[in-house]
Write a protein that holds these residues in place. Structure first.
Motif, PDB file in Angstrom:
ATOM      1  N   ARG A   1       0.812  -1.290  -0.054  1.00 31.09           N
ATOM      2  CA  ARG A   1       0.066   0.105   0.076  1.00 31.09           C
ATOM      3  C   ARG A   1       0.849   1.356   0.073  1.00 31.09           C
ATOM      4  N   ALA A   2       0.499   2.223  -0.670  1.00 38.18           N
ATOM      5  CA  ALA A   2       1.252   3.559  -1.028  1.00 38.18           C
ATOM      6  C   ALA A   2       1.205   4.140   0.385  1.00 38.18           C
ATOM      7  N   GLU A   3       2.320   4.768   0.770  1.00 41.07           N
ATOM      8  CA  GLU A   3       2.657   5.391   2.097  1.00 41.07           C
ATOM      9  C   GLU A   3       2.796   6.917   1.618  1.00 41.07           C
ATOM     10  N   SER A   4       1.650   7.655   2.361  1.00 42.47           N
ATOM     11  CA  SER A   4       1.504   9.055   2.418  1.00 42.47           C
ATOM     12  C   SER A   4       2.446  10.012   3.231  1.00 42.47           C
ATOM     13  N   LEU A   5       2.698  11.280   2.751  1.00 40.20           N
ATOM     14  CA  LEU A   5       3.749  12.113   3.722  1.00 40.20           C
ATOM     15  C   LEU A   5       3.028  12.039   5.089  1.00 40.20           C
ATOM     16  N   PRO A   6       1.774  12.256   5.301  1.00 38.40           N
ATOM     17  CA  PRO A   6       1.444  12.315   6.621  1.00 38.40           C
ATOM     18  C   PRO A   6       1.871  10.950   7.479  1.00 38.40           C
ATOM     19  N   GLU A   7       1.731  10.098   6.823  1.00 39.76           N
ATOM     20  CA  GLU A   7       1.845   8.620   7.639  1.00 39.76           C
ATOM     21  C   GLU A   7       3.565   8.428   7.873  1.00 39.76           C
ATOM     22  N   ALA A   8       4.325   8.907   7.027  1.00 43.48           N
ATOM     23  CA  ALA A   8       5.582   8.920   7.130  1.00 43.48           C
ATOM     24  C   ALA A   8       6.086  10.015   8.214  1.00 43.48           C
ATOM     25  N   LEU A   9       5.389  11.078   8.534  1.00 38.04           N
ATOM     26  CA  LEU A   9       5.482  11.900   9.351  1.00 38.04           C
ATOM     27  C   LEU A   9       5.029  11.417  10.898  1.00 38.04           C
ATOM     28  N   VAL A  10       4.204  10.357  10.900  1.00 37.75           N
ATOM     29  CA  VAL A  10       3.861   9.777  12.051  1.00 37.75           C
ATOM     30  C   VAL A  10       4.808   8.950  12.504  1.00 37.75           C
ATOM     31  N   LYS A  11       5.299   8.296  11.472  1.00 40.80           N
ATOM     32  CA  LYS A  11       6.454   7.294  11.892  1.00 40.80           C
ATOM     33  C   LYS A  11       7.653   8.107  12.407  1.00 40.80           C
ATOM     34  N   ALA A  12       8.117   9.031  11.907  1.00 40.65           N
ATOM     35  CA  ALA A  12       9.248   9.706  12.406  1.00 40.65           C
ATOM     36  C   ALA A  12       9.035  10.450  13.749  1.00 40.65           C
ATOM     37  N   TYR A  13       7.875  10.976  13.817  1.00 35.56           N
ATOM     38  CA  TYR A  13       7.267  11.782  15.175  1.00 35.56           C
ATOM     39  C   TYR A  13       7.551  10.365  16.241  1.00 35.56           C
TER      40      TYR A  13
ATOM     41  N   GLY B   1      11.245  18.705  17.853  1.00 40.17           N
ATOM     42  CA  GLY B   1      10.192  18.239  17.167  1.00 40.17           C
ATOM     43  C   GLY B   1       9.838  18.656  15.724  1.00 40.17           C
ATOM     44  N   GLN B   2       9.892  20.049  15.573  1.00 37.57           N
ATOM     45  CA  GLN B   2       9.787  20.861  14.491  1.00 37.57           C
ATOM     46  C   GLN B   2      11.067  20.424  13.481  1.00 37.57           C
ATOM     47  N   GLY B   3      12.039  20.272  13.922  1.00 41.60           N
ATOM     48  CA  GLY B   3      13.358  19.858  12.854  1.00 41.60           C
ATOM     49  C   GLY B   3      13.149  18.618  12.552  1.00 41.60           C
ATOM     50  N   VAL B   4      12.830  17.648  13.392  1.00 44.01           N
ATOM     51  CA  VAL B   4      12.519  16.198  12.825  1.00 44.01           C
ATOM     52  C   VAL B   4      11.278  16.188  11.916  1.00 44.01           C
ATOM     53  N   LEU B   5      10.294  16.813  12.094  1.00 43.83           N
ATOM     54  CA  LEU B   5       9.351  16.689  11.101  1.00 43.83           C
ATOM     55  C   LEU B   5       9.602  17.386   9.742  1.00 43.83           C
ATOM     56  N   LEU B   6      10.477  18.390   9.844  1.00 48.35           N
ATOM     57  CA  LEU B   6      11.048  19.111   8.450  1.00 48.35           C
ATOM     58  C   LEU B   6      11.933  18.125   7.858  1.00 48.35           C
ATOM     59  N   ASP B   7      12.766  17.537   8.541  1.00 47.98           N
ATOM     60  CA  ASP B   7      13.663  16.647   8.014  1.00 47.98           C
ATOM     61  C   ASP B   7      12.904  15.438   7.521  1.00 47.98           C
ATOM     62  N   ALA B   8      11.762  14.956   8.059  1.00 48.81           N
ATOM     63  CA  ALA B   8      11.096  13.726   7.429  1.00 48.81           C
ATOM     64  C   ALA B   8      10.286  14.337   6.065  1.00 48.81           C
ATOM     65  N   VAL B   9      10.087  15.575   6.252  1.00 47.35           N
ATOM     66  CA  VAL B   9       9.402  16.091   4.926  1.00 47.35           C
ATOM     67  C   VAL B   9      10.558  16.081   3.912  1.00 47.35           C
ATOM     68  N   THR B  10      11.661  16.795   4.042  1.00 43.66           N
ATOM     69  CA  THR B  10      12.671  16.810   3.104  1.00 43.66           C
ATOM     70  C   THR B  10      13.083  15.223   2.598  1.00 43.66           C
ATOM     71  N   ALA B  11      13.278  14.397   3.365  1.00 46.99           N
ATOM     72  CA  ALA B  11      13.567  13.099   3.011  1.00 46.99           C
ATOM     73  C   ALA B  11      12.632  12.276   2.218  1.00 46.99           C
ATOM     74  N   TYR B  12      11.280  12.553   2.631  1.00 43.59           N
ATOM     75  CA  TYR B  12      10.148  12.019   1.665  1.00 43.59           C
ATOM     76  C   TYR B  12      10.274  12.566   0.206  1.00 43.59           C
ATOM     77  N   THR B  13      10.344  14.180   0.245  1.00 42.99           N
ATOM     78  CA  THR B  13      10.221  14.714  -0.967  1.00 42.99           C
ATOM     79  C   THR B  13      11.548  14.485  -1.740  1.00 42.99           C
ATOM     80  N   ASN B  14      12.448  14.036  -1.325  1.00 42.56           N
ATOM     81  CA  ASN B  14      13.815  13.951  -2.010  1.00 42.56           C
ATOM     82  C   ASN B  14      13.767  12.430  -2.805  1.00 42.56           C
ATOM     83  N   VAL B  15      13.125  11.542  -1.982  1.00 45.43           N
ATOM     84  CA  VAL B  15      12.828  10.170  -2.527  1.00 45.43           C
ATOM     85  C   VAL B  15      11.984  10.372  -3.764  1.00 45.43           C
TER      86      VAL B  15
END
Length: 472
Positions: A36-48, A145-159
């Motif tokens: 199943r495709a993973e969305s950005l909000p789901e990836a942010l939840v895992k990182a959090y 927490g803000q930094g981790v979420l932003l890192d997660a967004v960056t990693a997700y969009t880079n992929v």
């Protein structure tokens, strides 16, 4: 002959295009059925939930919470028990040179309770300092927490971006390979010169190198994704911007950053900590009042003593006024005042940094919108241009290098569009972080928010116990 070659090339391109589309569709259906495709909000939840950096910061905050019960201990009595026992050899010389020896077994047990009544308000001020440190630590945790979420967004969009680049480069290599094949056939038919085939081969090798570079970047971004999110990326859904949560104007962004950014609020609490620490240092110059109660029982088996045991009980009040301690307390007070002055300057610095970050994030987000629109128009124009050049080349009005240049313009435009779309998403989240609102609550993520005050209230009034609330 040129017309037949062009028709043959068009047929091959249509067949190749149909084959690629069919292959992509088949792979997509198969992947959807398997993963199943993973969305950005789901990836942010895992990182959090699982990111080691944010979990380490939460542990640090729980350790900071313990400063409060340690400070509150100054209000509570100190109780100490003592026990002494042993063997004592005694040799007495009596009149007439009579020697008497004995082995004694004395012991003593006691209990002492000491209560501080007044210590120059050091306890009250120390509790205040500890509570302010907790508040500052919570803001630092929010910032991490803000930094981790932003890192997660960056990693997700880079992929996502690198996956798209790899697919674009693969399509480019397929086009160049087909162009090389057509050019080789035209060379065999005498329609073009060896220069054309050399140019086609050179562009194909450049395309293969670009594809390799794109695949390397994809592998690196996938490794970074696993580090930040906690698992390797599979099938990712397109990421969406969060402009709906952001400020409406640049002035709003600056105002929100001044008021709500966790780095600013943490620096404000640090000023309060430093100011209160001055009063703690001044408390060392004031009198201390304590009361001490004790009970004890001792036994002694020496037959020469008139008593064999003693029971005692006492209550003693004591007042101590420091007169001169070598200048230690005065130096600590001066030092605390300088630290307070430093913390105020740091607060001004952090506010300026927050303003700069907010302005930069706002401008970058607005610029990203323009970049996406311009890149989309560029891709459309480059696509039309390539189709036109191909038709003109089929009619003998364009050379092979013209087709290759037009294809290179198209692939460059696609790469620029992919990068602009990636930057657009990251810029919207960066703006949200710059105003201090990149958190679980604002994003409405499907995960419980970590509440540091829960642990604080669990340990604040704890009088004893070695285990943490988590059972460790």
């Amino acid at each position: 002959m040129v017309g037949r070659a062009a028709q043959s090339g068009d047929s091959r391109r249509r067949l190749l295009s149909s084959g690629i589309c069919l292959g992509v569709l088949t792979c997509a259906v198969f992947a959807t059925s398997m993963v199943r495709a993973e969305s950005l909000p789901e990836a942010l939840v895992k990182a959090y939930q699982t990111n080691p950096q944010i979990n380490a910061e939460r542990a640090r905050q729980r350790a900071t919470d313990e400063n409060v019960p340690q400070a509150l201990a100054g209000y509570r009595p100190q109780v100490a028990a003592s026990l002494s026992a042993g063997l004592q050899a005694v040799r007495d010389q009596l009149p007439g040179n009579v020697i008497q020896t004995a082995t004694l077994k004395p012991w003593q047990i006691g209990l002492t309770v000491t209560q501080t009544l007044f210590n120059g308000f050091k306890t009250a001020n120390s509790v205040r300092v500890a509570e302010l440190q907790v508040q500052s630590g919570r803001e630092a945790l929010r910032n991490v927490g803000q930094g981790v979420l932003l890192d997660a967004v960056t990693a997700y969009t880079n992929v996502l971006a690198n996956q798209s680049l790899v697919e674009a480069q693969r399509a480019n290599v397929a086009f160049l390979r087909e162009t090389q094949g057509i050019t080789q056939k035209r060379l065999n038919a005498g329609d073009v010169t060896p220069t054309d085939t050399a140019q086609a081969e050179a562009r194909l090798n450049r395309g293969l190198a670009d594809l390799n570079a794109a695949e390397v970047n994809l592998a690196i971004s996938q490794a970074t994704y696993a580090q930040v999110i906690g698992n390797a990326p599979a099938q990712l859904q397109p990421a969406q911007t969060v402009d709906r949560f952001g400020p409406r104007t640049r002035e709003d962004a600056i105002g929100l950053a001044f008021r709500e950014h966790p780095a600013v609020t943490a620096a404000g609490f640090d000023v309060d900590v430093a100011s209160t620490t001055i009063r703690v240092a001044e408390g060392s110059l004031m009198p201390n009042v304590t009361v001490q109660g004790s009970v004890s029982r001792s036994r002694d088996s020496d037959p020469t003593l008139g008593t064999f045991g003693t029971d005692q009980a006492s209550i003693i009040g004591q007042v101590t006024q420091p007169i001169y301690d070598g200048g230690t307390a005065a130096s600590q007070t001066r030092q605390a005042k300088e630290v307070a002055a430093q913390s105020r300057l740091v607060l001004d610095q952090v506010r300026n940094q927050a303003k700069t970050a907010a302005v930069s994030a706002w401008v970058a987000n607005e610029g990203a919108k323009i970049a996406v629109a311009a890149s989309e128009s560029e891709v459309k124009a480059a696509t039309v241009a390539l189709a036109g050049v191909q038709k003109e080349a089929a009619g003998g009005q364009r050379t092979t290098v013209d087709v290759l240049n037009s294809q290179q313009d198209l692939i460059t435009a696609k790469a620029r569009l992919i990068g602009a779309q990636r930057d657009r998403v990251v810029a919207s989240y960066t703006l949200l972080s710059a105003i201090g609102r990149l958190d679980v609550k604002t994003l409405n993520l499907n995960t419980p928010d970590y509440l540091p005050e829960v642990h604080y209230h669990q340990v604040r009034d704890a009088w004893h116990g070695l285990r943490t609330p988590s059972g460790q």
